[in-house]
Design an enzyme around this catalytic site. Sequence first.
Site, mmCIF file in Angstrom:
data_model
loop_
_atom_site.group_PDB
_atom_site.id
_atom_site.type_symbol
_atom_site.label_atom_id
_atom_site.label_comp_id
_atom_site.label_asym_id
_atom_site.label_seq_id
_atom_site.Cartn_x
_atom_site.Cartn_y
_atom_site.Cartn_z
ATOM 1 C CD GLN A 1 -1.143 0.004 3.726
ATOM 2 O OE1 GLN A 1 -1.532 -1.110 4.067
ATOM 3 N NE2 GLN A 1 -1.502 1.117 4.360
ATOM 4 C CB CYS B 1 -4.729 -1.163 5.421
ATOM 5 S SG CYS B 1 -5.807 -0.356 6.649
ATOM 6 C CG HIS C 1 -3.154 -2.522 9.408
ATOM 7 N ND1 HIS C 1 -2.974 -1.765 8.274
ATOM 8 C CD2 HIS C 1 -2.557 -3.721 9.148
ATOM 9 C CE1 HIS C 1 -2.286 -2.458 7.386
ATOM 10 N NE2 HIS C 1 -2.035 -3.651 7.888
ATOM 11 C CG ASN D 1 0.340 -6.270 6.745
ATOM 12 O OD1 ASN D 1 -0.575 -5.513 6.432
ATOM 13 N ND2 ASN D 1 1.192 -5.993 7.718
#
Length: 329
Positions: free
Chosen positions: A136, A142, A277, A297
């Site tokens: 990102q 996110c 997040h 992630n």
Amino acid sequence: MMPFLVSSVLVALLRVSAALDPSLDTAWEDWKSLHGKAYLEQVEEASRRAVWEDNLRMIEQHNWEASQGKHTYRLGMNHFGDLTDEEFNQRMSCLLPNQVGPAGGNVSWFHASATEQIPKSVDWRKEGYVTWVKDQGECGSCWAFSATGALEGLYFKKTGRRVSFSEQNLMDCSWDQGNHACQGGLPILAFEYVQQNRGLNSEKDYPYKGQERTCHYHSRNGDVKCTSFVKVEKGDLARAVARVGPISVGIDVRSGKFRLYKSGIFSCTWEGDVLNHAMLVVGYGEEKGKKYWILKNSWSELWGESGYMRLEEGSRECGIADDAIYPKW
């Protein structure tokens, strides 16, 4: 620059530089080169170097303790190494405050029997449900990466084709649903956009730019569907992952140890009650009697286990089960 200001800057530079460890000069230069770091002024570089050295000492201390059996995970220097916890949280916090639900669309709850048998381990990466690890950048997007990850798994389950969907499409076009591009959003609002828009472009057709742009969705290239969204109760996350596939979750990542995680089974030692997040649960497993979640992630493959984390299942868990949701076809 006025003489007084020049003098003040010079004094500040000398003070910071005096505290730096010259034995780390080569390591610092190598780290800057690896991550493409450049600083405009000497004072800025010296202050960043000081933060980096503090983080490096914390990493070394933690890993020494891990070698003594005090921790089940290790830390490692990465591209976040020149940031303090406060700076990182200001820059990378990307979830909007929790809302009751989207303005439209059907929201239901996942239902599972307490006696339902599920596999001891699940890893949807091995089944083709999960695309490559993305990055990102410095954009607070996110929420979009978590949402596309869940949609990619859903699409593969329905069609047998693995397609990477566009985070930029969500960032540019879901403002009406309440998302704010690089300033944060929520996966559920991203799913609502796909439902109302009746599609989402692929990464190939709508590539990621990491900044806010005007919407240019192309309906001819948006064949993923979302008819509703399903929330998951805290105790049902493993059953949902086993039955459904990858699931979007909110995570509390305020700790410096989270952003510098390298390998092993991470344990959350703080309350985990501030979800800032979004990540993607792609499975779960067990090692030496310790159960864990497998999380994807969006901080590039340089973070964690090639972009993934194993998070201990059990107490706290960084809030992983507090806001779990997935889309339905």
